[in-house]
Design a protein around this motif. Sequence first.
Motif, short mmCIF file in Angstrom:
data_model
loop_
_atom_site.label_atom_id
_atom_site.label_comp_id
_atom_site.label_asym_id
_atom_site.label_seq_id
_atom_site.Cartn_x
_atom_site.Cartn_y
_atom_site.Cartn_z
N LEU A 154 17.68 -9.41 -16.55
CA LEU A 154 17.30 -8.48 -15.49
C LEU A 154 16.53 -9.17 -14.38
O LEU A 154 15.53 -9.83 -14.62
N VAL B 265 10.55 -17.49 -15.49
CA VAL B 265 10.92 -16.24 -16.15
C VAL B 265 11.42 -16.60 -17.54
O VAL B 265 12.36 -17.37 -17.68
N ILE C 264 9.21 -12.12 -20.47
CA ILE C 264 9.27 -11.35 -19.23
C ILE C 264 10.55 -10.51 -19.17
O ILE C 264 10.54 -9.36 -18.76
N ASP D 261 10.08 -7.48 -21.27
CA ASP D 261 9.28 -6.47 -20.56
C ASP D 261 10.13 -5.73 -19.52
O ASP D 261 10.04 -4.52 -19.38
N ARG D 262 10.96 -6.48 -18.80
CA ARG D 262 11.81 -5.81 -17.80
C ARG D 262 12.77 -4.83 -18.46
O ARG D 262 13.02 -3.74 -17.94
N LEU E 136 10.75 -1.77 -19.40
CA LEU E 136 10.45 -0.99 -18.19
C LEU E 136 11.69 -0.25 -17.68
O LEU E 136 11.61 0.89 -17.21
N SER E 137 12.87 -0.90 -17.79
CA SER E 137 14.09 -0.30 -17.25
C SER E 137 14.53 0.90 -18.07
O SER E 137 15.23 1.77 -17.57
N THR E 138 14.14 0.95 -19.32
CA THR E 138 14.62 2.01 -20.20
C THR E 138 13.81 3.30 -20.03
O THR E 138 14.37 4.37 -19.86
N VAL F 2 7.08 3.13 -16.92
CA VAL F 2 5.74 2.65 -17.22
C VAL F 2 4.75 3.79 -17.03
O VAL F 2 4.92 4.63 -16.13
#
Lengths: 552, 552
Positions: free
Chosen positions: A46, A449, A453, A456-457, A460-462, A465
Amino acid sequence: MTSKTTLRVIPLGGLGEIGRNMMLLEYGDDIIVIDVGLMFPEEEMLGVDLVIPDFTYLRERREKVRAVFLTHGHEDHVGALPYFLREFDVPVYSTRLTDGLIRVKLQEHRLLQKAKTHVVEPGQVIEAGVFRVEFFTVAHSIPDACGLIIQTPLGPVVHTGDFKLDHTPVMDQHTDLIRLAQVGAEGCLLLMADSTYAEVDGYTPSEQLVGEALKQIMVNAPGRVIVATFASLISRVQQVIDAAVFTGRKVFVTGRSMIDNVAMARQLGYLQAPEGTIVGVEEMRNTPPAKLVVITTGSQGEPTSALTKMANGDHRHIQIVKGDTVVLSASPIPGNEQAVYRNVDNLFRLGADVLYNRVSNIHVRGHASREELKIIQGLLQPEYFVPIHGEYRHLVVHARLAESVGVPQGNAFVLTDGDVLEIDEEAAWLGERVPASYVYVDGLGIGDVDQHILRDRAHLSTDGVVVVIVTVEKQTGALDRPAEILARGFLDLEEREDLAERTREVVAKALQGAEHYAEFGDINTRIRDAVSKFLYDETRRRPMVLTVTVEV
Amino acid sequence: MTSKTTLRVIPLGGLGEIGRNMMLLEYGDDIIVIDVGLMFPEEEMLGVDLVIPDFTYLRERREKVRAVFLTHGHEDHVGALPYFLREFDVPVYSTRLTDGLIRVKLQEHRLLQKAKTHVVEPGQVIEAGVFRVEFFTVAHSIPDACGLIIQTPLGPVVHTGDFKLDHTPVMDQHTDLIRLAQVGAEGCLLLMADSTYAEVDGYTPSEQLVGEALKQIMVNAPGRVIVATFASLISRVQQVIDAAVFTGRKVFVTGRSMIDNVAMARQLGYLQAPEGTIVGVEEMRNTPPAKLVVITTGSQGEPTSALTKMANGDHRHIQIVKGDTVVLSASPIPGNEQAVYRNVDNLFRLGADVLYNRVSNIHVRGHASREELKIIQGLLQPEYFVPIHGEYRHLVVHARLAESVGVPQGNAFVLTDGDVLEIDEEAAWLGERVPASYVYVDGLGIGDVDQHILRDRAHLSTDGVVVVIVTVEKQTGALDRPAEILARGFLDLEEREDLAERTREVVAKALQGAEHYAEFGDINTRIRDAVSKFLYDETRRRPMVLTVTVEV
């Protein structure tokens, strides 16, 4: 680890994935590099812009690196060269068009002054340490593509680059079967051959078929014909121009990389167009639709490409109308299908007729199919074989193919990036692996990256936050005021004030349980766990919960 | 808007996308619903679990809705039924297997008691207001699939459901061409036919081919044969069992939905296996590999499926070893390619032989190709035609096909979700559109994830999030202490303390410029803009920057 009489074959990229091709040959104190390509990120990488090979092994043997040899000018073979040349000051050898393409790239990276690039001709031999490297022509989807014959102390090694056997190529560049037969007659130690199409039975059709199809389309089309293809596929662009000339149409070129490549290829003489055929915006506007062809980027549905803009009604100069015929002269690269077909749908919606791979034969691929791969095996009859350029499954089926047509059982090695094949006079075996991880380029960052990381992306995308800010009394740790809650990509908490309010209550309760004013880490963990659990129970979603405690 | 003598054809889903099929027919005070399917989210619908049709139009005409008719039991035709039945108390008609499948689903949603589901036989006619609905059998990739002949005051309407013309189907269910010919002879007002395969020339091969291939594979395989396919593809499961019996192998079933569907299908008599053929874990363990077949889920590379677990070496009961043959008896659904081929690669890595769509004929699709579509047109010779079930391009090419074989020019209507086709005795025309947006199901939420939240998720997924907490003096607005900075999915700011420190300086500077203690909104905007710009200049990344100001 490195013996004086051992040839070491070390793929740093392209074996186990499509892209970032890079192969090392090492013998004693000499290392040569074949291709330094990049890969476009896969779905789960991502936000990553590019993926390049890991140069660690070379960094540790900097003084051994003699030269870089580039087989052809596609991004997956030359795209990481600027990143490489920042670190390594070695000569780069390639044929003329490839050199032209990398010079544009090096200029952008402000490395052109410093880089030592050399143009070579097919048949020419370059000495690089103990290696003698000869370029031979291959048919592929870009002019000046070559393979390499590398004379080593143990015998010749052949690297095919990317190739197919097109007996009627557009720019008259055949795969040099005669030269390969000579090497085979002398005795080929090791063959490394392109596996991209090793799953596909039969032969890859000739580019000539596409030329005929394009002419037919332009003869019949009632209005404009808009052809999208790869900017680097210069022979295809030539075919479009030829068909336009044949049908008395003018040609307008759009899309940044298409404009650049057409200009460069015309300048170097790789693209022929009669005076007045290629026109600018003004003349394009004054040309009747039935007398016009547009060549454009965007055959892969790239979001900012000219064709995608046309499909979205956003192109500055071209509005799609009924009567237009759009030709996608390319197959979707795996992973791009959704973007490509979304464009097709949108072009249909705007009234165009759309010819694409599922309904017309307006593209042929640039890689050899199984019968062609067998011919190469038959000509070279190598003692050892390493399938290159492919996903793991392509390499496996290619190795099996090789063994089925004469490579001795056990002599076809399925290597992946970082594996080391060692060969001496007697035998070949796997050595100790070397570093070959994916190096991510993201913005200006190279390699900063990591998996952490990216995880985490993905998180966050799912579910987005949720940020919880807790203000506590410094002495007692007691809550000073209700917590502040912020959410993005989760739920609209302004609309769901009830949920925000109950989350604040959960925070308050989590702190009440505390026996003592603990470490902030503990408070934060305690709040995070309580809020995560509460939100999951309420919504069955798992946003990333971040907590900050402010002491007052 | 609604005339007493006008038939209204209203697709709420499945026209312009693959999935969430739902079609309404309305005449006067009566509405019937054909299928209530779900769609799996596309790539950019980050974190969304399911997509269902928009029921707004029906909510506003609740009292008109007479009944739901389901053509077959696939998720894209029945999957949204539980969401529908929460709101609408109407009878549901379907054939026996379809009824069995939806009852399982309604049970899970605790709606079974309340639901009025009815089993119908092909040939049976159901009256629903002014409509008379007759089910007719079709060949498709699930037993008991049907199309519908709907008698309306204006004449018969035919809805094919999903179908193909398999003359040698596995479970002996042919598409009822004779019944269709009768309707055609009477005069068909409107045909709505499956467009999924309208791009593909020729005929879809018979399921029988797959049966032969499976037998051949099991005869030759030296060890276990592991077959992955769709859990709903019960005829394929039957073929695997038949081939296992033929070659004297036992069958072990794994994967939750496969276990459930096999149990249900055996109970209802749709799956035949001789006593002792299907074995449990213990007996599987005691069976020699050459005498064993495993049937599993995971043919689409679903992350938590049994096959993906095997490919990752995580399956509880099955470790892949050299000698295993894995058969992917399915094609990757567009969008699933990467996941499917990753499994193929990993299975090869573990030493298995893998047979998949690119190298073997071990799957045929369940939809009619172009020649079959022409036969249906020829039998029905409809006055009007609406292509259904497909992306926009499929609908366009299907409409053209229809006009090329006899539908009067201008009478083939390419509709998309929310379009309304109105038909009376004289003519047909497009009416005013109705709501038909994507309704996202995410966790427990239905429709609370909107474009705004998806945009935030996309932003977060690309460059992560940076949270800035600023503590200011209540009276003066002066910074009370250095800002606190948190980052996730952006860069590791603990490793890059220099960048964190300079970000804090940017925050401090942004506040210095303030002339007066402004609104918090302003302070937050000012800080966000300054930090965003600074981080972009430094990294060429654009993390989502969230700022919170705490007054002390």
